[in-house]
Design a protein around this motif. Structure first.
Motif, mmCIF file in Angstrom:
data_model
loop_
_atom_site.group_PDB
_atom_site.id
_atom_site.type_symbol
_atom_site.label_atom_id
_atom_site.label_comp_id
_atom_site.label_asym_id
_atom_site.label_seq_id
_atom_site.Cartn_x
_atom_site.Cartn_y
_atom_site.Cartn_z
ATOM 1 N N LYS A 94 0.829 -1.192 0.000
ATOM 2 C CA LYS A 94 0.000 0.000 0.000
ATOM 3 C C LYS A 94 0.871 1.251 0.000
ATOM 4 O O LYS A 94 0.649 2.177 -0.754
ATOM 5 N N GLU A 95 1.889 1.255 0.862
ATOM 6 C CA GLU A 95 2.791 2.402 0.921
ATOM 7 C C GLU A 95 3.550 2.555 -0.393
ATOM 8 O O GLU A 95 3.716 3.647 -0.895
ATOM 9 N N MET A 96 3.987 1.435 -0.937
ATOM 10 C CA MET A 96 4.789 1.491 -2.149
ATOM 11 C C MET A 96 3.984 2.001 -3.334
ATOM 12 O O MET A 96 4.498 2.727 -4.165
ATOM 13 N N LYS A 97 2.694 1.659 -3.390
ATOM 14 C CA LYS A 97 1.879 2.130 -4.495
ATOM 15 C C LYS A 97 1.818 3.645 -4.527
ATOM 16 O O LYS A 97 1.785 4.241 -5.570
ATOM 17 N N VAL A 98 1.812 4.237 -3.372
ATOM 18 C CA VAL A 98 1.746 5.687 -3.304
ATOM 19 C C VAL A 98 3.112 6.298 -3.581
ATOM 20 O O VAL A 98 3.234 7.299 -4.264
ATOM 21 N N GLU A 99 4.187 5.666 -3.068
ATOM 22 C CA GLU A 99 5.513 6.246 -3.148
ATOM 23 C C GLU A 99 6.373 5.704 -4.293
ATOM 24 O O GLU A 99 7.453 6.189 -4.521
ATOM 25 N N HIS A 100 5.902 4.679 -4.978
ATOM 26 C CA HIS A 100 6.698 4.031 -6.022
ATOM 27 C C HIS A 100 7.145 5.058 -7.054
ATOM 28 O O HIS A 100 6.336 5.800 -7.596
ATOM 29 N N LYS A 101 8.430 5.106 -7.317
ATOM 30 C CA LYS A 101 8.945 6.157 -8.198
ATOM 31 C C LYS A 101 8.432 6.028 -9.636
ATOM 32 O O LYS A 101 8.412 7.003 -10.370
ATOM 33 N N ASN A 102 8.018 4.824 -10.016
ATOM 34 C CA ASN A 102 7.515 4.631 -11.368
ATOM 35 C C ASN A 102 5.991 4.741 -11.464
ATOM 36 O O ASN A 102 5.429 4.632 -12.531
ATOM 37 N N TYR A 103 5.345 4.919 -10.334
ATOM 38 C CA TYR A 103 3.881 4.972 -10.321
ATOM 39 C C TYR A 103 3.416 6.397 -10.553
ATOM 40 O O TYR A 103 3.763 7.310 -9.834
ATOM 41 N N GLU A 104 2.653 6.576 -11.612
ATOM 42 C CA GLU A 104 2.130 7.893 -11.935
ATOM 43 C C GLU A 104 0.604 7.820 -11.905
ATOM 44 O O GLU A 104 -0.013 7.256 -12.805
ATOM 45 N N PRO A 105 -0.007 8.364 -10.840
ATOM 46 C CA PRO A 105 -1.468 8.292 -10.761
ATOM 47 C C PRO A 105 -2.115 9.042 -11.915
ATOM 48 O O PRO A 105 -1.617 10.076 -12.338
ATOM 49 N N SER A 106 -3.172 8.488 -12.425
ATOM 50 C CA SER A 106 -3.909 9.168 -13.486
ATOM 51 C C SER A 106 -5.187 9.732 -12.891
ATOM 52 O O SER A 106 -5.556 9.421 -11.765
ATOM 53 N N CYS A 107 -5.873 10.550 -13.663
ATOM 54 C CA CYS A 107 -7.085 11.178 -13.149
ATOM 55 C C CYS A 107 -8.173 10.146 -12.857
ATOM 56 O O CYS A 107 -9.091 10.419 -12.114
ATOM 57 N N GLY A 108 -8.075 8.938 -13.376
ATOM 58 C CA GLY A 108 -9.070 7.905 -13.135
ATOM 59 C C GLY A 108 -8.790 7.064 -11.904
ATOM 60 O O GLY A 108 -9.562 6.191 -11.564
ATOM 61 N N ASP A 109 -7.658 7.295 -11.232
ATOM 62 C CA ASP A 109 -7.318 6.511 -10.050
ATOM 63 C C ASP A 109 -8.270 6.823 -8.898
ATOM 64 O O ASP A 109 -8.727 7.937 -8.735
ATOM 65 N N ASN A 110 -8.540 5.813 -8.107
ATOM 66 C CA ASN A 110 -9.335 5.986 -6.900
ATOM 67 C C ASN A 110 -8.827 5.014 -5.859
ATOM 68 O O ASN A 110 -7.872 4.283 -6.099
ATOM 69 N N LEU A 111 -9.452 5.012 -4.703
ATOM 70 C CA LEU A 111 -9.001 4.153 -3.620
ATOM 71 C C LEU A 111 -8.987 2.688 -4.040
ATOM 72 O O LEU A 111 -8.023 1.973 -3.782
ATOM 73 N N ILE A 112 -10.029 2.246 -4.703
ATOM 74 C CA ILE A 112 -10.122 0.849 -5.117
ATOM 75 C C ILE A 112 -8.990 0.482 -6.070
ATOM 76 O O ILE A 112 -8.379 -0.573 -5.941
ATOM 77 N N SER A 113 -8.686 1.348 -7.008
ATOM 78 C CA SER A 113 -7.636 1.019 -7.970
ATOM 79 C C SER A 113 -6.259 0.990 -7.324
ATOM 80 O O SER A 113 -5.324 0.443 -7.889
ATOM 81 N N SER A 114 -6.129 1.552 -6.125
ATOM 82 C CA SER A 114 -4.840 1.532 -5.453
ATOM 83 C C SER A 114 -4.698 0.325 -4.525
ATOM 84 O O SER A 114 -3.677 0.160 -3.873
ATOM 85 N N MET A 115 -5.739 -0.519 -4.467
ATOM 86 C CA MET A 115 -5.726 -1.671 -3.561
ATOM 87 C C MET A 115 -5.544 -2.970 -4.349
ATOM 88 O O MET A 115 -5.993 -3.077 -5.483
ATOM 89 N N THR A 116 -4.910 -3.939 -3.699
ATOM 90 C CA THR A 116 -4.792 -5.265 -4.301
ATOM 91 C C THR A 116 -6.125 -5.989 -4.113
ATOM 92 O O THR A 116 -6.958 -5.588 -3.309
ATOM 93 N N ASN A 117 -6.299 -7.083 -4.824
ATOM 94 C CA ASN A 117 -7.518 -7.871 -4.687
ATOM 95 C C ASN A 117 -7.708 -8.362 -3.260
ATOM 96 O O ASN A 117 -8.812 -8.351 -2.729
ATOM 97 N N SER A 118 -6.632 -8.799 -2.619
ATOM 98 C CA SER A 118 -6.758 -9.288 -1.246
ATOM 99 C C SER A 118 -7.111 -8.148 -0.290
ATOM 100 O O SER A 118 -7.860 -8.346 0.662
#
Length: 174
Positions: free
Chosen positions: A25-49
């Motif tokens: 969860k932390e890495m998704k927010v801080e990952h240097k290669n992760y660029e959030p798009s305008c369509g991102d939301n809480l659900i899209s930032s979570m894994t299936n589990s």
């Protein structure tokens, strides 16, 4: 290499942290290669589990709430239903049997104590307010449909007053 979408970012983070949900969860927010798009939301930032775990916790919370509401509100409902004239409100109004052709024109949302009892017993009320709202609807419908001063109107007013007084006490306890 930049992540092309949220799924790629999740996959990279997941690969790097071996499934640790907190680090993922932390890495998704801080990952240097992760660029959030305008369509991102809480659900899209979570894994299936994480999504499954979150949904399970919500279901558990809703179940616990419905049990609390049932335990606290059942005695009040019983008091209303067992009132000397409560039987009037214990089942749905049958406009045909009672020869009330305009009933469903005047009353847009019929409600009765028997329907409330079934809903309460099946865990259908998540809040005390939703239970109270349906009870009030029952009596307000009777007050609205029956002329002021009529027997049913007066009884509905009496039961509404009992509901309001008892519900106020109930809310003081919770």
């Amino acid at each position: 290499m930049k992540c092309s979408n949220t799924v790629d970012a999740k996959r990279q983070c997941s690969d790097e942290f071996q499934g640790n949900p907190r680090k993922n969860k932390e890495m998704k927010v801080e990952h240097k290669n992760y660029e959030p798009s305008c369509g991102d939301n809480l659900i899209s930032s979570m894994t299936n589990s994480e999504i499954k775990e979150h949904l399970d916790s919500l279901k558990s919370e809703l179940f616990e709430n419905s049990i609390k509401v049932k335990l606290k509100c059942s005695p009040l409902l019983k008091k209303l239903m067992e009132h000397e004239y409560g039987w009037i409100f214990n089942q749905p109004v049958d406009p045909l049997e009672l020869n009330l052709p305009d009933y469903l024109t005047v009353i847009k949302t019929p409600m009765d104590l028997g329907t409330i009892k079934k809903k309460l017993e099946s865990g259908g009320y998540q809040t005390y307010e939703s239970f109270s709202s349906d009870c009030l609807l029952t009596f307000n419908n009777a007050i609205r449909y029956n002329e002021e001063g009529s027997e049913v109107n007066n009884i509905a007013r009496q039961l509404k007053k009992i509901l309001e007084d008892e519900f106020s006490k109930l809310m003081d306890e919770v």
